[in-house]
Design a protein around this motif. Structure first.
Motif, PDB file in Angstrom:
ATOM      1  N   TYR A  25     -10.090  -3.010 -46.443  1.00  0.00           N
ATOM      2  CA  TYR A  25     -10.133  -3.548 -45.078  1.00  0.00           C
ATOM      3  C   TYR A  25     -11.586  -3.817 -44.676  1.00  0.00           C
ATOM      4  O   TYR A  25     -12.480  -3.033 -44.983  1.00  0.00           O
ATOM      5  CB  TYR A  25      -9.525  -2.525 -44.113  1.00  0.00           C
ATOM      6  CG  TYR A  25      -9.475  -2.976 -42.668  1.00  0.00           C
ATOM      7  CD1 TYR A  25      -8.454  -3.787 -42.213  1.00  0.00           C
ATOM      8  CD2 TYR A  25     -10.454  -2.581 -41.758  1.00  0.00           C
ATOM      9  CE1 TYR A  25      -8.391  -4.195 -40.884  1.00  0.00           C
ATOM     10  CE2 TYR A  25     -10.407  -2.989 -40.426  1.00  0.00           C
ATOM     11  CZ  TYR A  25      -9.373  -3.794 -40.006  1.00  0.00           C
ATOM     12  OH  TYR A  25      -9.309  -4.210 -38.691  1.00  0.00           O
ATOM     13  N   LEU A  26     -11.787  -4.923 -44.005  1.00  0.00           N
ATOM     14  CA  LEU A  26     -13.078  -5.173 -43.363  1.00  0.00           C
ATOM     15  C   LEU A  26     -12.827  -5.961 -42.086  1.00  0.00           C
ATOM     16  O   LEU A  26     -11.820  -6.654 -41.949  1.00  0.00           O
ATOM     17  CB  LEU A  26     -14.060  -5.903 -44.293  1.00  0.00           C
ATOM     18  CG  LEU A  26     -13.829  -7.367 -44.703  1.00  0.00           C
ATOM     19  CD1 LEU A  26     -14.198  -8.355 -43.608  1.00  0.00           C
ATOM     20  CD2 LEU A  26     -14.649  -7.672 -45.950  1.00  0.00           C
ATOM     21  N   GLN A  27     -13.766  -5.841 -41.163  1.00  0.00           N
ATOM     22  CA  GLN A  27     -13.621  -6.485 -39.857  1.00  0.00           C
ATOM     23  C   GLN A  27     -14.986  -6.950 -39.368  1.00  0.00           C
ATOM     24  O   GLN A  27     -15.966  -6.210 -39.437  1.00  0.00           O
ATOM     25  CB  GLN A  27     -13.008  -5.498 -38.858  1.00  0.00           C
ATOM     26  CG  GLN A  27     -12.774  -6.071 -37.466  1.00  0.00           C
ATOM     27  CD  GLN A  27     -12.207  -5.008 -36.526  1.00  0.00           C
ATOM     28  OE1 GLN A  27     -12.791  -3.932 -36.352  1.00  0.00           O
ATOM     29  NE2 GLN A  27     -11.059  -5.292 -35.945  1.00  0.00           N
ATOM     30  N   LEU A  28     -15.037  -8.182 -38.903  1.00  0.00           N
ATOM     31  CA  LEU A  28     -16.255  -8.752 -38.340  1.00  0.00           C
ATOM     32  C   LEU A  28     -15.890  -9.355 -37.002  1.00  0.00           C
ATOM     33  O   LEU A  28     -15.000 -10.201 -36.914  1.00  0.00           O
ATOM     34  CB  LEU A  28     -16.825  -9.825 -39.279  1.00  0.00           C
ATOM     35  CG  LEU A  28     -18.138 -10.493 -38.865  1.00  0.00           C
ATOM     36  CD1 LEU A  28     -19.277  -9.470 -38.850  1.00  0.00           C
ATOM     37  CD2 LEU A  28     -18.480 -11.646 -39.799  1.00  0.00           C
ATOM     38  N   GLN A  29     -16.577  -8.904 -35.947  1.00  0.00           N
ATOM     39  CA  GLN A  29     -16.238  -9.335 -34.602  1.00  0.00           C
ATOM     40  C   GLN A  29     -17.306 -10.224 -33.994  1.00  0.00           C
ATOM     41  O   GLN A  29     -18.461 -10.213 -34.422  1.00  0.00           O
ATOM     42  CB  GLN A  29     -16.030  -8.108 -33.701  1.00  0.00           C
ATOM     43  CG  GLN A  29     -14.868  -7.225 -34.126  1.00  0.00           C
ATOM     44  CD  GLN A  29     -14.693  -6.028 -33.214  1.00  0.00           C
ATOM     45  OE1 GLN A  29     -15.633  -5.597 -32.558  1.00  0.00           O
ATOM     46  NE2 GLN A  29     -13.486  -5.488 -33.172  1.00  0.00           N
ATOM     47  N   ALA A  30     -16.905 -11.003 -33.003  1.00  0.00           N
ATOM     48  CA  ALA A  30     -17.823 -11.895 -32.295  1.00  0.00           C
ATOM     49  C   ALA A  30     -19.038 -11.110 -31.814  1.00  0.00           C
ATOM     50  O   ALA A  30     -18.906  -9.994 -31.291  1.00  0.00           O
ATOM     51  CB  ALA A  30     -17.119 -12.545 -31.110  1.00  0.00           C
ATOM     52  N   GLY A  31     -20.214 -11.672 -32.005  1.00  0.00           N
ATOM     53  CA  GLY A  31     -21.439 -11.038 -31.543  1.00  0.00           C
ATOM     54  C   GLY A  31     -22.071 -10.085 -32.524  1.00  0.00           C
ATOM     55  O   GLY A  31     -23.218  -9.668 -32.334  1.00  0.00           O
ATOM     56  N   GLU A  32     -21.364  -9.746 -33.603  1.00  0.00           N
ATOM     57  CA  GLU A  32     -21.926  -8.844 -34.611  1.00  0.00           C
ATOM     58  C   GLU A  32     -22.841  -9.601 -35.569  1.00  0.00           C
ATOM     59  O   GLU A  32     -22.616 -10.762 -35.868  1.00  0.00           O
ATOM     60  CB  GLU A  32     -20.808  -8.182 -35.422  1.00  0.00           C
ATOM     61  CG  GLU A  32     -20.103  -7.048 -34.739  1.00  0.00           C
ATOM     62  CD  GLU A  32     -19.193  -6.300 -35.698  1.00  0.00           C
ATOM     63  OE1 GLU A  32     -19.410  -5.095 -35.900  1.00  0.00           O
ATOM     64  OE2 GLU A  32     -18.270  -6.928 -36.245  1.00  0.00           O
ATOM     65  N   CYS A  33     -23.847  -8.904 -36.046  1.00  0.00           N
ATOM     66  CA  CYS A  33     -24.744  -9.445 -37.059  1.00  0.00           C
ATOM     67  C   CYS A  33     -24.873  -8.393 -38.153  1.00  0.00           C
ATOM     68  O   CYS A  33     -25.373  -7.286 -37.900  1.00  0.00           O
ATOM     69  CB  CYS A  33     -26.106  -9.772 -36.451  1.00  0.00           C
ATOM     70  SG  CYS A  33     -27.221 -10.664 -37.568  1.00  0.00           S
ATOM     71  N   VAL A  34     -24.399  -8.701 -39.346  1.00  0.00           N
ATOM     72  CA  VAL A  34     -24.278  -7.713 -40.423  1.00  0.00           C
ATOM     73  C   VAL A  34     -25.051  -8.169 -41.657  1.00  0.00           C
ATOM     74  O   VAL A  34     -24.992  -9.333 -42.058  1.00  0.00           O
ATOM     75  CB  VAL A  34     -22.793  -7.500 -40.795  1.00  0.00           C
ATOM     76  CG1 VAL A  34     -22.672  -6.478 -41.926  1.00  0.00           C
ATOM     77  CG2 VAL A  34     -21.992  -7.039 -39.582  1.00  0.00           C
ATOM     78  N   HIS A  35     -25.757  -7.234 -42.252  1.00  0.00           N
ATOM     79  CA  HIS A  35     -26.491  -7.475 -43.501  1.00  0.00           C
ATOM     80  C   HIS A  35     -25.646  -6.959 -44.654  1.00  0.00           C
ATOM     81  O   HIS A  35     -25.376  -5.759 -44.756  1.00  0.00           O
ATOM     82  CB  HIS A  35     -27.834  -6.741 -43.458  1.00  0.00           C
ATOM     83  CG  HIS A  35     -28.669  -6.939 -44.677  1.00  0.00           C
ATOM     84  ND1 HIS A  35     -29.735  -6.102 -44.986  1.00  0.00           N
ATOM     85  CD2 HIS A  35     -28.620  -7.866 -45.665  1.00  0.00           C
ATOM     86  CE1 HIS A  35     -30.296  -6.511 -46.110  1.00  0.00           C
ATOM     87  NE2 HIS A  35     -29.628  -7.577 -46.543  1.00  0.00           N
ATOM     88  N   LEU A  36     -25.211  -7.873 -45.537  1.00  0.00           N
ATOM     89  CA  LEU A  36     -24.429  -7.503 -46.715  1.00  0.00           C
ATOM     90  C   LEU A  36     -25.383  -7.301 -47.884  1.00  0.00           C
ATOM     91  O   LEU A  36     -26.063  -8.233 -48.315  1.00  0.00           O
ATOM     92  CB  LEU A  36     -23.412  -8.604 -47.036  1.00  0.00           C
ATOM     93  CG  LEU A  36     -22.602  -8.426 -48.327  1.00  0.00           C
ATOM     94  CD1 LEU A  36     -21.755  -7.153 -48.281  1.00  0.00           C
ATOM     95  CD2 LEU A  36     -21.723  -9.652 -48.578  1.00  0.00           C
ATOM     96  N   ARG A  37     -25.419  -6.088 -48.405  1.00  0.00           N
ATOM     97  CA  ARG A  37     -26.327  -5.743 -49.485  1.00  0.00           C
ATOM     98  C   ARG A  37     -25.551  -5.486 -50.775  1.00  0.00           C
ATOM     99  O   ARG A  37     -24.353  -5.257 -50.775  1.00  0.00           O
ATOM    100  CB  ARG A  37     -27.147  -4.504 -49.111  1.00  0.00           C
ATOM    101  CG  ARG A  37     -27.928  -4.661 -47.819  1.00  0.00           C
ATOM    102  CD  ARG A  37     -28.722  -3.408 -47.492  1.00  0.00           C
ATOM    103  NE  ARG A  37     -29.748  -3.159 -48.498  1.00  0.00           N
ATOM    104  CZ  ARG A  37     -30.522  -2.072 -48.524  1.00  0.00           C
ATOM    105  NH1 ARG A  37     -30.381  -1.130 -47.606  1.00  0.00           N
ATOM    106  NH2 ARG A  37     -31.442  -1.930 -49.451  1.00  0.00           N
TER     107      ARG A  37
END
Length: 214
Positions: A25-37
């Protein structure tokens, strides 16, 4: 920008009999900024393409606002670190995006001018796109996507090989996207002003995804 949410459930991808990664499971919501490493070969680019609907997973599904993501889904855009440029001027590259979309000609022209201003490329409008610097090409690629108003931006090494000025421009544009409420998921081997914009980090390691706060 309206509230938006991207989810992946039971996601798995691999080649032949070898599993590249398996993500429950993964979730990305409006306004989020995520660094995928993750290390080279861990499957970061493949994950971004799957989330954008450009590549089908071996199993599982990706949903945006409870609807399956699909090829060419305008709600989500994937930007490669070496974006393709049409053999046209900067302005014509932008106009190409709107060519098949509904709307009056003057409205489309106005949108193109807005994109030029947003990306800081107004003074390059008549220049051949393929003669732009690396940072300017990246800005043009982002401006083309901006015209489609995606809710989710998946950026694959956006500052790789860029000079200091190009990095500064990219940071400014990503910051503007974040302020507008867009969700951003990026890969970057370079720690600095760009990754400092991120709220949290995701790590792909040995086929598993872990998440943590920024």
């Amino acid at each position: 920008m309206k509230y938006a949410e991207l989810k992946a459930i039971g996601l798995q991808h691999g080649f032949k009999r070898e599993t590249l990664w398996q993500i429950d499971y993964l979730q990305l919501q409006a306004g989020e900024c995520v660094h995928l490493r993750g290390e080279n070969g861990s499957g970061k680019t493949t994950l971004l393409k799957v989330l954008a609907g450009l590549q089908r997973p071996s199993a599982g599904q990706v949903l945006i606002n409870q609807q399956p993501v699909r090829l060419g889904d305008g709600r989500c855009c994937y930007l490669h670190q070496q974006p393709y440029m049409f053999d046209k001027t900067v302005r014509a590259n932008l106009a190409q995006v709107l060519a098949s979309r509904p709307g009056a000609k003057h409205e489309k022209c106005e949108r193109v001018e807005q994109a030029l201003h947003w990306s800081g490329l107004s003074h390059h409008a008549s220049q051949a796109a393929r003669t732009l610097s690396g940072g300017e090409r990246q800005a043009l690629a982002m401006a083309r996507a901006w015209l489609c108003q995606p809710q989710f931006w998946l950026l694959d090494e956006p500052i790789a090989s860029l000079d200091e000025k190009g990095v500064e421009r990219c940071v400014q544009l990503v910051s503007q996207l974040r302020q507008s409420g867009a969700a951003i998921l990026m890969t970057s081997h370079q720690q600095g002003a760009l990754t400092a914009l991120c709220d949290s980090q995701w790590q792909l390691h040995q086929g598993k995804l872990t998440t943590e706060g920024g």
